[in-house]
Design a protein around this motif. Structure first.
Motif, PDB file in Angstrom:
ATOM      1  N   UNK A  38      24.236  56.800   3.717  1.00  0.00           N
ATOM      2  CA  UNK A  38      23.317  57.595   4.543  1.00  0.00           C
ATOM      3  C   UNK A  38      23.123  56.952   5.906  1.00  0.00           C
ATOM      4  N   UNK A  39      22.936  55.604   5.896  1.00  0.00           N
ATOM      5  CA  UNK A  39      22.769  54.908   7.172  1.00  0.00           C
ATOM      6  C   UNK A  39      24.008  55.061   8.042  1.00  0.00           C
ATOM      7  N   UNK A  40      25.194  54.991   7.397  1.00  0.00           N
ATOM      8  CA  UNK A  40      26.432  55.167   8.159  1.00  0.00           C
ATOM      9  C   UNK A  40      26.501  56.571   8.756  1.00  0.00           C
ATOM     10  N   UNK A  41      26.094  57.566   7.958  1.00  0.00           N
ATOM     11  CA  UNK A  41      26.106  58.940   8.464  1.00  0.00           C
ATOM     12  C   UNK A  41      25.111  59.117   9.602  1.00  0.00           C
ATOM     13  N   UNK A  42      23.910  58.491   9.433  1.00  0.00           N
ATOM     14  CA  UNK A  42      22.912  58.591  10.498  1.00  0.00           C
ATOM     15  C   UNK A  42      23.389  57.883  11.755  1.00  0.00           C
ATOM     16  N   UNK A  43      24.055  56.719  11.571  1.00  0.00           N
ATOM     17  CA  UNK A  43      24.586  56.000  12.737  1.00  0.00           C
ATOM     18  C   UNK A  43      25.649  56.837  13.444  1.00  0.00           C
ATOM     19  N   UNK A  44      26.500  57.496  12.642  1.00  0.00           N
ATOM     20  CA  UNK A  44      27.518  58.356  13.247  1.00  0.00           C
ATOM     21  C   UNK A  44      26.870  59.516  13.993  1.00  0.00           C
ATOM     22  N   UNK A  55      25.194  62.007  19.014  1.00  0.00           N
ATOM     23  CA  UNK A  55      24.140  62.484  19.906  1.00  0.00           C
ATOM     24  C   UNK A  55      24.144  61.686  21.206  1.00  0.00           C
ATOM     25  N   UNK A  56      24.388  60.358  21.072  1.00  0.00           N
ATOM     26  CA  UNK A  56      24.426  59.518  22.267  1.00  0.00           C
ATOM     27  C   UNK A  56      25.568  59.936  23.184  1.00  0.00           C
ATOM     28  N   UNK A  57      26.729  60.189  22.579  1.00  0.00           N
ATOM     29  CA  UNK A  57      27.870  60.600  23.390  1.00  0.00           C
ATOM     30  C   UNK A  57      27.620  61.970  24.023  1.00  0.00           C
ATOM     31  N   UNK A  58      26.938  62.858  23.280  1.00  0.00           N
ATOM     32  CA  UNK A  58      26.593  64.155  23.854  1.00  0.00           C
ATOM     33  C   UNK A  58      25.653  63.977  25.048  1.00  0.00           C
ATOM     34  N   UNK A  59      24.662  63.042  24.871  1.00  0.00           N
ATOM     35  CA  UNK A  59      23.731  62.787  25.973  1.00  0.00           C
ATOM     36  C   UNK A  59      24.450  62.164  27.164  1.00  0.00           C
ATOM     37  N   UNK A  60      25.388  61.227  26.872  1.00  0.00           N
ATOM     38  CA  UNK A  60      26.141  60.606  27.959  1.00  0.00           C
ATOM     39  C   UNK A  60      26.998  61.646  28.670  1.00  0.00           C
ATOM     40  N   UNK A  61      27.627  62.537  27.883  1.00  0.00           N
ATOM     41  CA  UNK A  61      28.423  63.594  28.504  1.00  0.00           C
ATOM     42  C   UNK A  61      27.584  64.504  29.368  1.00  0.00           C
ATOM     43  N   UNK A  62      26.385  64.841  28.851  1.00  0.00           N
ATOM     44  CA  UNK A  62      25.482  65.688  29.640  1.00  0.00           C
ATOM     45  C   UNK A  62      25.027  64.964  30.899  1.00  0.00           C
ATOM     46  N   UNK A  63      24.726  63.655  30.742  1.00  0.00           N
ATOM     47  CA  UNK A  63      24.279  62.860  31.886  1.00  0.00           C
ATOM     48  C   UNK A  63      25.373  62.747  32.934  1.00  0.00           C
ATOM     49  N   UNK A  64      26.600  62.363  32.507  1.00  0.00           N
ATOM     50  CA  UNK A  64      27.675  62.190  33.485  1.00  0.00           C
ATOM     51  C   UNK A  64      28.071  63.516  34.113  1.00  0.00           C
ATOM     52  N   UNK A  65      28.039  64.586  33.306  1.00  0.00           N
ATOM     53  CA  UNK A  65      28.349  65.894  33.879  1.00  0.00           C
ATOM     54  C   UNK A  65      27.348  66.308  34.934  1.00  0.00           C
ATOM     55  N   UNK A  66      26.054  66.103  34.617  1.00  0.00           N
ATOM     56  CA  UNK A  66      25.020  66.434  35.601  1.00  0.00           C
ATOM     57  C   UNK A  66      25.110  65.567  36.839  1.00  0.00           C
ATOM     58  N   UNK A  67      25.395  64.265  36.633  1.00  0.00           N
ATOM     59  CA  UNK A  67      25.534  63.357  37.775  1.00  0.00           C
ATOM     60  C   UNK A  67      26.709  63.769  38.656  1.00  0.00           C
ATOM     61  N   UNK A  68      27.836  64.032  38.011  1.00  0.00           N
ATOM     62  CA  UNK A  68      29.023  64.407  38.790  1.00  0.00           C
ATOM     63  C   UNK A  68      28.754  65.667  39.608  1.00  0.00           C
TER      64      UNK A  68
END
Length: 553
Positions: A167-173, A178-191
């Protein structure tokens, strides 16, 4: 084999019944003895090669003995002939009963037959008779069931641990996704935003260059205004990003928030327009808090603009202040240590936010406003500012009812400082005299600083890193002002350069310039008297105002 007569009743009176009762024969006792489910035997201790009382012989046993032990025909058999490998253990058990006369109960394995026995034993007669009675039953199935249950519990625990790990592994994944989605949203907005800003800056400079080549006397003021406007918007964007990431440079001061609000309400009124009523509901005796007043006003202004946008037809925006004490779960549920807090709350009666959007409102570049109406950085900036100020921001919203956003800031225990003018207010800039050392590894920034300070009347010295700055300090006995970047190459940062300069010049004025708050180097609480911080990028007017305030304050 015979046993002493005392071991069996000899007459009806021995049974506990009087003579008038029914007679009980020895045959009845023998029938009961043979019909018992439990094994029963009487043993007599013997002297042997292993020492006195080191063996025993079975002198009486019932039929259940064989059923419970798996050993037949034990009467007349000696222990050490039956189970020589485990004789010492059984002699120890029953020998203690013989010597002490005290009965015992125990559980032990008869290894020879793989049976687990639950045993009770007592002495018959005096020690000199050497007789011990043993009553026992086979509990092998029970022991095996208990062992199976124990193993089940152990494997259950292992399975639970394994399930929790999965479960912890699934939550970490999931968190990583979610982190990568946030980073993608952040970098897309920044660009997107920076490409727009760079297009404006690049286009302005290209047109200036082209017009200057065509006609050196051409009016280029509008291109300069466009380029400067784009750089200001870029600076505002980076400030919001730094606020979200809690890396903006703050200058916290102890203040009473209530004293800021009257002038702030005037600003909000001009910003939101006449269709909105601004209501102040402040608590008397509000506790002071240590906060950057400019950034607090920026955060509240963002909240008021959001409140306005939530009520397109107009309405009431309420700004409330309150003292609150958080203890126990009230503090832990908010992610805050227990203690006293000052809160500022902005409330509207607008359209509200849906539950699914409410979970994402603090994400960078997430907005519920129409395209072109919002950057998605407003609430994330408020959140970052609150966390960097050792507080928190909480939001509650009901669709078609309204939204309430509350900022918690820790109470300050100490004296409240007098208000100081903001850096944006124009100050009279007298011509100053003296020597200033400018330290910055970026040559273009250093050139602009030197030109601006020279325009104020200073004689300027320059250094590109910490080591070069120390060499200049050693060669310059008289210095009136140090202006240094915080992040410098070469192993020495700006704070270390300032500390070295002040060891021999304790009254030296120091202005730190920085792109963001590097770790704890210039934590607002560590800034000493005669020091100040200026965040890049800044205008020449801001530099002039802040230097004037520093050296004349």
């Amino acid at each position: 084999m015979d046993i002493p007569a005392r071991s069996l009743p000899q007459s009806p009176s021995d049974t506990g019944f009087d003579d008038a009762g029914p007679p009980i024969s020895l045959e009845l006792y023998r029938t009961l003895f043979e019909s018992m489910d439990q094994g029963y035997c009487v043993i007599r201790f013997l002297d042997g090669p292993h020492g006195p009382l080191s063996d025993y012989i079975h002198i009486l046993a019932n039929a259940a003995y064989e059923r419970n032990t798996g050993i037949p025909n034990v009467v007349g058999q000696k222990l050490r002939e039956m189970v020589p490998d485990e004789a010492d253990g059984w002699v120890a058990f029953y020998g203690r009963v013989l010597h002490t006369g005290e009965p015992i109960r125990f559980r032990n394995e008869l290894v020879a037959t793989g049976r687990h026995l639950e045993v009770s034993s007592f002495r018959i007669g005096p020690f000199e008779d050497r007789l011990v009675a043993v009553l026992f039953k086979d509990v092998t199935d029970q022991v095996r069931a208990e062992e199976a249950l124990r193993q089940l519990n152990e494997t259950l625990e292992a399975r639970v641990v394994e399930a929790l790990a999965e479960r912890e592994a699934a939550e970490a994944a999931l968190r990583q996704a979610q982190k990568m989605e946030a980073v993608g949203q952040l970098t897309g907005g920044l660009a997107h935003d920076f490409n727009n800003l760079l297009a404006g800056i690049q286009g302005a400079f290209e047109l200036i260059e082209r017009r200057q080549k065509q006609n050196p006397a051409a009016d280029i003021s509008r291109y300069l205004s466009a380029g400067l406007g784009a750089t200001r918007r870029a600076a505002a964007l980076t400030h919001r990003l730094l606020a979200f990431s809690r890396r903006q440079t703050l200058s916290p001061r102890a203040l009473d928030i209530n004293t800021l609000l009257p002038e702030f309400v005037e600003l909000v009124t001009r910003t939101v327009g006449p269709s909105y009523a601004i209501v102040l509901d402040t608590q008397k005796g509000l506790w002071p808090t240590s906060v950057d007043s400019n950034q607090l006003e920026n955060a509240l202004l963002n909240l008021c603009i959001n409140a306005r946008d939530a009520m397109p037809e107009g309405g009431t925006i309420t700004i409330n202040t309150e003292n609150v004490m958080l203890q126990g779960s009230a503090a832990s549920d908010r992610g805050l240590p227990p203690g006293d807090y000052v809160t500022v709350m902005v409330t509207d009666g607008g359209v509200g936010i849906s539950p699914e959007d409410l979970e994402r409102v603090f994400d960078p570049f997430f907005t519920t406003k129409p395209i072109g109406r919002g950057t998605g950085l407003g609430l994330s900036m408020v959140y970052g500012f609150a966390r960097q100020s050792r507080g928190i921001v909480r939001i509650r919203s009901v669709q078609d009812v309204g939204t309430r956003v509350r900022i918690y800031l820790p109470r300050f225990l100490g004296e409240v400082a007098s208000p100081v003018p903001s850096s944006g207010e124009p100050l009279a800039a007298p011509m100053l005299q003296g020597t200033v050392l400018v330290v910055d590894d970026e040559s273009s920034v250093r050139m602009l600083l030197v030109d601006a300070l020279a325009g104020m009347g200073y004689a300027c010295l320059e250094a590109g890193d910490g080591a070069e700055a120390l060499a200049v300090l050693e060669a310059t006995p008289v210095l009136d002002l140090l202006v240094t970047d915080v992040g410098l190459p070469g192993g020495l940062n700006g704070r270390q350069v300032a500390d070295a300069a002040r060891r021999t010049r304790p009254m030296l004025k120091v202005m730190f310039v920085t792109g963001y708050a590097e770790s704890s180097v210039i934590d607002g609480s560590a800034i000493e008297s005669g020091m100040d911080i200026l965040t890049k990028p800044f205008t020449v007017e801001e530099l002039t105002n802040r230097i004037t305030m520093l050296v004349t304050g």
